[in-house]
Each structure stands twice: as structure tokens, then as C-alpha cells.
Design an enzyme around this catalytic site. Structure first.
Site, PDB file in Angstrom:
ATOM      1  N   SER A  91       4.660 -11.407   2.692  1.00 11.13           N
ATOM      2  CA  SER A  91       3.839 -10.302   3.207  1.00 11.13           C
ATOM      3  C   SER A  91       2.907 -10.710   4.337  1.00 11.13           C
ATOM      4  O   SER A  91       2.280  -9.837   4.960  1.00 11.13           O
ATOM      5  CB  SER A  91       3.034  -9.682   2.065  1.00 11.13           C
ATOM      6  OG  SER A  91       3.893  -9.017   1.157  1.00 11.13           O
ATOM      7  N   ASP A 113       4.801   6.001  -0.594  1.00 12.58           N
ATOM      8  CA  ASP A 113       5.215   4.786  -1.301  1.00 12.58           C
ATOM      9  C   ASP A 113       5.231   5.070  -2.799  1.00 12.58           C
ATOM     10  O   ASP A 113       4.186   5.048  -3.458  1.00 12.58           O
ATOM     11  CB  ASP A 113       4.247   3.640  -0.989  1.00 12.58           C
ATOM     12  CG  ASP A 113       4.645   2.336  -1.689  1.00 12.58           C
ATOM     13  OD1 ASP A 113       5.641   2.330  -2.420  1.00 12.58           O
ATOM     14  OD2 ASP A 113       3.938   1.328  -1.487  1.00 12.58           O
TER      15      ASP A 113
END
Length: 675
Positions: free
Chosen positions: A327, A351
Site C-alpha cells: 500500500s 468500497d
């Protein structure tokens, strides 16, 4: 009856004989004269040189190797004098017997004999060769008492390379070792062949190798008169050697030591840069090794332990270790979206905790909250679904073209050898990398994982640190630089090594501000907030967790059920202070889990040292090593109160880092870092 002689005939024959003899004599003298003319005039110079060579011998004078210093003048590599047992073969009738007798006086190992034999094969008989090195005072005394028994054997003092801090920063410094066959062949073909007469050592790895030309110096010569048997009689002339230059590094060895302490027995790498100059402030690879083992030839047991260790201590993880960035890649993906116009910062992506593509479910294990994500929230909360969808929108080649100038998958150009490229995937890369036709094709599903730093992505911590420094410096990229100056050993003149001109990647300031604001909030309310709680400055960062082994989308990650070396890597990138960054770094702790718990705490202590001149407490260092601390534990110590060298008594005059000294001169540097 008496025979009458023919006098005239006799005289005629006599005269003929005299003439022939005279001609023979004259021809002989002509030949002698011709030979003398040829030798004395035609070949005078050549024969004069041969005669001089028979009378004299040239003995090389090995130069002192240059020192290596950190940015504050702390000596990282030096030379020391030690006694050696030296043998001159030309002065000894029975060499093997002499060595056997010497072994009764002091210990001479099989390894010593093998090394001496090799040296003798490569040297001349009249040269003095070391049979034993680094003699103790007791061994010197023993030999001195029986020296009369050993003509041609002497005790001499030689210089040896020494790395006073052992394993500390060994991958940066490198080491010296004996010249191997490959290196000898290269030297024989180069212009430096004569400069290595008399020495058997050369730089290996790190700065010792990359700056060999500066550190080695210039070999001198002694002209010696020798006897017909090759024995040295007296010195005729001498040309002194020139010591090697001192090399000054940009790293702060105390910062380096702190970071290596914080790793403890864990594996990983950290690179810290000054984003405004490209200077390398720390260059950590764990585990390390002791370069002193190699100076006089490493023994078989030590080499086997290093070379066969599962932890790979000889691997420079910061320079040559490649990892998926996880990430920590997301801020650069966000920057790519803004610069290419692929996505606006206000665009909302839902999401639900996963992303569906082509019937496959791509999960979001790091994101538990989910919901409506704009770019800022997606960075702060590390939304996988947001960046999965962004990767799908951009496509692999567009991502490749944006990331390449940041040095992902490229050589950064750092000034030491051995850097690797890693992998920045593209359709062209896959066509060239694989052999079978079905492997060459790029499939759309392969693009999705690239958005969160997985898939084929594989980069070094040096590349990730440079990209972070470039983002922190508003898109101005500097080449990483380890050596900032050299110093002439004779004149003491220090010559700065000028950095390369920076490259402006042309980022729009508003776009940089959006991404950096997201990274700042990661440290304030996001995944690294606990590690940076109570910090005397504001920083920007991004946590990351990267898979060490591939798992299917249906599998649930559970570290407790996995072998230690199969667990995820912990990563963190960061810069500070937020408004005017003076340090940027990338850190990975192998197989340790989440970046916020294991990598970010190391970054916090590095920033505290560099920006606040603070050193963590012993309890805090122990807790970080075990992954049991986020914010600092206990009271931090001023750097000047920490013993240096490690283990030495506290000195109030211990030098602080250059950055700390500069900050001390400015009013309240920590408060100026607030956004």
C-alpha cells in the site's frame, strides 16, 4: 746422393702461409672490432639497461589506504600497524626447513603456509613476504630471543585495514580482500597494473569497491642494489608512495546505529534521504556482517556461516533486495491519477470491502470501514477497492509510463556498485521476460493488483525512498549520493563531490498538495497515528503490508497459522517535517506483519533523532525490536548523552549530527514544521 732444396718454392709457400695467417688475424680483429662496435654503440642502451637490471631491483612501496568517514568526521574505516613475521626467500638456503623450525617457536598454521606459498609464486625472491600476521607481544618476544637462528627472517610492522565498528553499516562501507583471479586479469588489462605491484588487496563491495581508485593511493618504488645471487645489498634510490584519499560519506553513523539497533534480530532494509539534496542519511540492511573477517582472508567456517545462512547477511537488501511495495504504492497511484487526468480528487468510489473484476473477487484486508471513498479518504484509510478500480481505469502501460521517471524499476544511479532494477511491469516487459507465447500475453486481471503495489511490482527500498523524497520535494528528483567529499591525504584539501543536477518531473503543485495532505493525515488519524502520537513535528507517511507468498483471494491471512518466513512484510514510507521536508525514508521489516505496528515505529525514532536530536530510551529500543511499541516508551535522551562509541562512557562533548546542529541554531525548529 744429397737432395737440393728449392729455396724459392719454400719461400713462396711460406709467404702464402703468412698471408693467409695475416688475413685470418686481420679478419679476426675486424670481427672483434665489429662486435665491439655493435655491443658498445648499437646495443649500448639495451645492454646498459640489462646490466643495470642485473645490478638493481625495483621493490614496490605500498601506499597507505585512505580513510572512510561519516558526515560528521567519525572514522568508519582506518588502518593500524601490527607486527608480522617476514621471510626473504633469497636469503634462506632451505626455506621449508626454516618454516618448520619457525613453527616450533610460534604457531604457523596450514593456512599461513598456503598463503605464503601463493605470495612467493607471485613475488620475487628478494622481496620480504609475510608468513604470519598480527603477532602478539609474546610471540614477538619469543622470536627475538632466537632470532640468531633464522637469517633472512625478520619482524616488521605493516598496516592492516580495520573497521572499528564491526558490523555497523558494513553493506555501505564494504571491505577489502585479496585480489582474486578475475580481478587480477582486469588489472593486468588496465593502466593500473603497476599501481598494484606489491599489494594483494583490493576493495570489495560498498564504498571500498566503488571508490577504489581514490582510496588505494599511488604505489612508490625503492631501487635496490642486489648481488649476483639476488640478495639485496643497499638502497640506491627511493620514490615514496602517495597515500589514498580520505572519502567522506553522507550518512550519519549514529543514526545508522540507532536504526540497526531498532531492527534487532529482524531482517529488512531502510534508506533515508535528504529530499532537497539526495544525500543518503542512513542505508540499512539487516542482518549485517563483520567486514574485519575478510581483511586477512576469511576462514572456511566463517565463510560457510555467512554464505549458507538462511538470513543472507551478505545480501545488501537496501540495494539489491526487491519487494512488492504494498500500500505504500497508493500515494504514487493517486499522483498518477491526478497528473494524467484519470480521476479527480473528489471522485467518489464505493468500497464494499472488495472489488469485482471478471468474476474474480479482489479483497481489501487492510480496510475494515469501507464506504464512499474520495482520494483523500482512500489514502488515509488505505482503501484497496479505490486503487483496484483506479488501476483498471489507467491500464498497465499508463501506470508504467508515470512510475518510470520516479525510478521505480530503474537504476537510481547511486554512487556504489551492485544496484538492481527490480520490476516495473508493462505489456512490453512481459513480452520480453517470458519465453512461451501464452505467457507473453497481458491479461486485464493482472492489472488490478498493481494498483495496490502487488502483482509483478518488485522494487528496492532505495527506489521507494527516492520516489518518496521526490514527492516530498514537489516533484524535484535528486540522484541518491553516498560520497559527498574526498580529502587529499597530503595537502588535507577537501574537495566536495558535486551532486548531479536535479530533474523536475513537472508535477502540478495543487496535485502534490492533495497527495501530501493525505499522507499527513495518515500520521494524524490514519494507520500510523499511534506511532506518531505526541511527535514534536508533523510528518507525512503511508503504511504498507506486502505478501511474501502468493495467496488466493479466497484464503484469509492468519499470521499465527503461517511459518515465520511466509508472513507478510511490513513497510512504511514517510517524510518530515511536513511543510519543508528534510528527511524522507522507506523501510521494510520482513515477515513482521502490518506496517503501522512494525515499520512506522522505526521511522518515528529516526525522525526524532534527525529533527529533535532525541535518542530513544533503552526500554523503548527493546520494545521496538519486539514489535511491541508504537509511540515512544520512556523518556527520550539527548543524543549527546548517549555513549559513543557504543559502550563508551558518556561524553558531554560528543558530536551531534550536522542536521541537529543546524536545527539547534534555528528558533524552535519543531514548531516551524506545523502545517
Amino acid at each position: 746422393m744429397t737432395e737440393l732444396r728449392n729455396v724459392e718454392a719454400d719461400l713462396s709457400r711460406f709467404r702464402a702461409r703468412v698471408l693467409v695467417a695475416s688475413i685470418a688475424v686481420v679478419l679476426g680483429f675486424v670481427l672483434l672490432a665489429s662486435r665491439l662496435v655493435y655491443l658498445q654503440i648499437v646495443r649500448h642502451d639495451d645492454l646498459m639497461e640489462q646490466a643495470e637490471n642485473n645490478r638493481t631491483a625495483i621493490v614496490p612501496v605500498v601506499p597507505n589506504r585512505g580513510l572512510i568517514l561519516d558526515r560528521n568526521g567519525i572514522v568508519l574505516a582506518t588502518n593500524y600497524s601490527a607486527y608480522t613475521l617476514e621471510v626473504t626467500p633469497a636469503r634462506i638456503a632451505d626455506l621449508e626447513q626454516t618454516i618448520d623450525e619457525l613453527s616450533k617457536v610460534m604457531d604457523i598454521s596450514v593456512r599461513d603456509r598456503r598463503r605464503f606459498k601463493k605470495l612467493r609464486e607471485e613475488s620475487k625472491n628478494f622481496e620480504s613476504l609475510p608468513l604470519r600476521t598480527r603477532l602478539t607481544d609474546e610471540e614477538v618476544a619469543k622470536f627475538a630471543a632466537q632470532r640468531f637462528r633464522f637469517p633472512g627472517v625478520d619482524i616488521k610492522a605493516r598496516l592492516f585495514r580495520n573497521y572499528p565498528y564491526g558490523e555497523l553499516a558494513s553493506h555501505v562501507i564494504g571491505y577489502i580482500g585479496r585480489i582474486n583471479t578475475s580481478e587480477k586479469e582486469k588489472l593486468d588489462e588496465s593502466d593500473d597494473q603497476a599501481n598494484y605491484r606489491g599489494t594483494e588487496y583490493i576493495g570489495k563491495l560498498g564504498v571500498e569497491q566503488s571508490f577504489e581508485a581514490q582510496l588505494h593511493g599511488t604505489t612508490g618504488v625503492d631501487s635496490m642494489e642486489t648481488s649476483a645471487g639476488g640478495r639485496a645489498m643497499r638502497k640506491l634510490a627511493s620514490s615514496p608512495s602517495t597515500p589514498g584519499d580520505t572519502v567522506v560519506l553522507s550518512i550519519d553513523i549514529k543514526l545508522q546505529h540507532l536504526i540497526e539497533q531498532l531492527y534487532g534480530e529482524r531482517r529488512g532494509a531502510l534508506v533515508a534521504l535528504d529530499p532537497q539534496t539526495g544525500e543518503v542519511l542512513a542505508f540499512v540492511s539487516k542482518p549485517t556482517f563483520d567486514p574485519n573477517l575478510f581483511v586477512d582472508g576469511i576462514d572456511t567456517e566463517s565463510w560457510k556461516a555467512l554464505n549458507e545462512s538462511i538470513d543472507k547477511p551478505l545480501l545488501n537488501r537496501a540495494l539489491r533486495g526487491t519487494y512488492p511495495p504494498g500500500s505504500t504504492y497508493k500515494p504514487f497511484m493517486a499522483m498518477a491519477a491526478l497528473q494524467t487526468g484519470t480521476r479527480a480528487p473528489t471522485t467518489i468510489i464505493n468500497d464494499p470491502g472488495f472489488y469485482m473484476f471478471g468474476g474474480h473477487r479482489f479483497g481489501s484486508p487492510e480496510n475494515e470501514r469501507g464506504g464512499q471513498m474520495d482520494m483523500h479518504r482512500a489514502i488515509v484509510e488505505s482503501s484497496n477497492a479505490y486503487f483496484y478500480s483506479l488501476a483498471n481505469e489507467m491500464g498497465v502501460d499508463a501506470m508504467h509510463d508515470f512510475m518510470k521517471p520516479l525510478s521505480f524499476g530503474q537504476l537510481t544511479g547511486i554512487d556504489i556498485h551492485g544496484e538492481v532494477r527490480g520490476i516495473l511491469p508493462s505489456q512490453e516487459w512481459k513480452r520480453n521476460y517470458y519465453k512461451r507465447a501464452e505467457q507473453k500475453k497481458w491479461y486485464p486481471g493482472e492489472t488490478i493488483s498493481l494498483g495496490i503495489g502487488q502483482g509483478y511490482n518488485s522494487f528496492t527500498m532505495l527506489q521507494l525512498a527516492q520516489a518518496t523524497a521526490t514527492l516530498a520535494n514537489n516533484g524535484i528528483k535528486h540522484k541518491p549520493q553516498l560520497v559527498i567529499a574526498t580529502q587529499d591525504a597530503t595537502t588535507r584539501t577537501r574537495i566536495p563531490v558535486p551532486p548531479d543536477a536535479p530533474t523536475d518531473l513537472g508535477y502540478k503543485p495543487d496535485n502534490v498538495a492533495i497527495v501530501r495532505k493525505g499522507m499527513v493525515d495518515v500520521t494524524l488519524v490514519g494507520t500510523s497515528a499511534r506511532a506518531f502520537a505526541g511527535a514534536g513535528y508533523v510528518s507525512g507517511g503511508k503504511t504498507g503490508t506486502a505478501q511474501a507468498v502468493t495467496m488466493s483471494q479466497k484464503e484469509k491471512y492468519n499470521a499465527a497459522n503461517m511459518e515465520e518466513r511466509q508472513r507478510d512484510h511490513a513497510l512504511y514510507i514517510a517524510f518530515a517535517p511536513a511543510e519543508n521536508p528534510r528527511i524522507a525514508l522507506a523501510v521494510i521489516v520482513e515477515n513482521s506483519g502490518f506496517g503501522g505496528a512494525n515499520a512506522a515505529p522505526i521511522a518515528r525514532r529516526a525522525f526524532d533523532y534527525w529533527l529533535l536530536n532525541q535518542y530513544p530510551s533503552e526500554a523503548d529500543i527493546a520494545a521496538v525490536r519486539l514489535g511491541q511499541a508504537t509511540a515512544p516508551v520512556g523518556k527520550p535522551r539527548p543524543v549527546v548523552e548517549v555513549p559513543w562509541p557504543p559502550g563508551a562512557p558518556v561524553s558531554a562533548t560528543a558530536p551531534a549530527s550536522a542536521a541537529s546542529a543546524a536545527m539547534a541554531a534555528s528558533p524552535n525548529p519543531a514548531s516551524t514544521a506545523q502545517p
